[in-house]
Design an enzyme around this catalytic site. Structure first.
Site: not given
Ligand SMILES: *Cc1c(COP(=O)(O)O)cnc(C)c1O
Length: 433
Positions: A239, A275-278, A314, A346, A375
């Site tokens: 997050g 769990e970092p993504g973004r 997005r 469209c 994303y």
């Molecule tokens: C989407 C998600 C993440 C990653 O979130 P980011 O905002 O990209 O860091 C981590 N854990 C879970 C369970 C998610 O659904």
């Protein structure tokens, strides 16, 4: 580090000219920087030095095999939300022992696949899922390591569509039900209930909601232990937000995030999962598009690109802002004019920016959407029969296509026409009417 910058008047990705990539692969395309990916991962992981941790990169943010393999080389684990993502992580060299499986709707087939792979942890979100996992584990002769995803009822203060930790969100186990759910889980065969998991939302630009949530988790771990549960893992989710160019203050630094986790849950004797993504991939990617037309209409100027909402969803989905820069560096002092930047699909929502001040653009010019590594490509689709665009990975002066451009033929090949269609003698048609 700044992976995408103008040099000698033209945008570069590390040491490679973006225009040169466009000439070779065509537009639109996504382009990722290896150096930025690595820097972001190491910045995050470095903030946790000395703690017992697994950084499980959230695969859904960008699941390209080359991205995953780059992170795997640095020791990353993976947070996956489908069997498909698990297969991607495994194939990219992320060991099963560093994979966690999240999500509210894991199917029996997905549970079986993850049990067979021997993943590190199932993040379970409901009592029905606990029963399903227990049954699949017993049937296969496995013991499933489980963390329960609890809903700490914290408003992450982010966009409504990416908040997940409030009471009315679909995610996790409601706070009041948590003790009973742990008791129920402990009584089920085939499960090893070892952890607590949260994930309160995405694109968090303040640490305050995380501090509140982490504090609730620490209290919960203590009370679960008092109730006789052996809790030795905490998964703090992802997050951490990034600056898309429109933030008033800087987003939290990874160092401060790590220090927060260390202070609140670092002394509980648990393995900490993140769990970092973004945060890892967003700034490491751009989407490059070409201007197809510039159209004047009712006093507005529309810059129509060859990229569309199906390529970068997005803005249409969350009203998100992406900085847009011309690949050719504008002359100093050139006047910026407000334009609407749109795609060809469209749908009125196929709009990337309204009244965006940009230097003059003309057909054929290239532009780059910044902060598009997360994303972006993963959310793309083929609406309007628009083939998925290529992804390119740059490292220093090298670049490689890491997903080829889909062809229209690839899309058409998925369809088939039943033999009865167009057959006037077929009676089912009449029967159905
Ligand atoms: C989407 C998600 C993440 C990653 O979130 P980011 O905002 O990209 O860091 C981590 N854990 C879970 C369970 C998610 O659904």
């Amino acid at each position: 580090m700044q992976p995408f910058a103008w040099r000698q008047g033209t945008l570069h990705a590390e040491d490679v000219s973006v225009a040169a990539i466009a000439a070779e692969v065509g537009t639109p395309f996504y382009c990722y920087s290896t150096a930025k990916l690595e820097a972001q991962y190491l910045d995050f992981a470095g903030s946790l030095t000395g703690l017992d941790t697994i950084v499980c990169y959230s695969v859904k943010a960008n699941s390209n095999q080359a991205v995953l393999a780059t992170l795997a080389r640095l020791g990353a684990g993976a947070d996956v939300v489908s069997a498909g993502e698990m297969m991607r992580a495994l194939q990219a060299g992320i060991p099963a022992g560093r994979i966690v499986f999240s999500g509210v709707g894991k199917t029996a087939a997905e549970l079986d696949a993850a049990l067979a792979a021997g993943i590190y942890q199932f993040n379970v979100e409901s009592i029905p899922e606990l029963h399903a996992l227990s049954a699949r584990a017993v049937a296969g002769g496995h013991t499933a390591p489980v963390a329960l995803r609890v809903n700490p009822d914290v408003d992450a203060g982010t966009h409504d569509k990416i908040s997940t930790g409030r009471e009315h969100d679909k995610f996790g186990i409601a706070w009041a039900d948590v003790p009973g759910t742990y008791a129920a889980a402990a009584a089920l065969p085939g499960l090893d209930v070892a952890g607590v998991d949260i994930h309160i939302g995405s694109q968090l630009t303040s640490l305050d909601p995380l501090a509140t949530a982490f504090g609730r988790v620490a209290d919960l771990v203590r009370s679960l232990r008092d109730a006789g549960h052996r809790i030795d893992r905490i998964d703090l989710g992802g997050g951490l937000g990034v600056d898309y160019g429109n933030l008033k203050a800087s987003p939290p630094r990874a160092a401060d995030y790590g220090a927060l986790a260390r202070r609140i849950v670092g002394n509980l004797g648990c393995t900490l999962l993140f769990e970092p993504g973004r945060r890892i991939v967003a700034e490491a990617g751009i989407l490059v598009a070409a201007v197809t037309y510039v159209k004047e209409s009712a006093g507005r100027q529309f810059v129509i690109l060859d990229a569309a909402m199906n390529d970068l969803m997005r803005p249409a989905l969350y009203d998100s802002h992406h900085e847009i820069v011309p690949v050719a560096q504008p002359d100093k002092g050139v006047a910026l004019l407000p334009v609407d930047v749109v795609g060809p699909v469209c749908e009125s929502t196929d709009s990337f920016a309204k009244d965006r001040p940009l230097p003059p653009l003309k057909a054929g010019d290239l532009v780059a959407f910044q902060t598009a590594g997360a994303y972006g490509a993963v959310m793309s689709g083929t609406y309007n029969t628009r083939p998925l665009v290529p992804e390119v990975l740059v490292s220093g002066h090298r670049f490689a296509i890491v997903r080829r451009r889909m062809e229209v033929a690839d899309i058409l090949a998925l369809d088939s026409v039943p033999s009865w269609v167009g057959d006037a003698s077929d009676e089912r048609r009449g029967a159905a009417e």
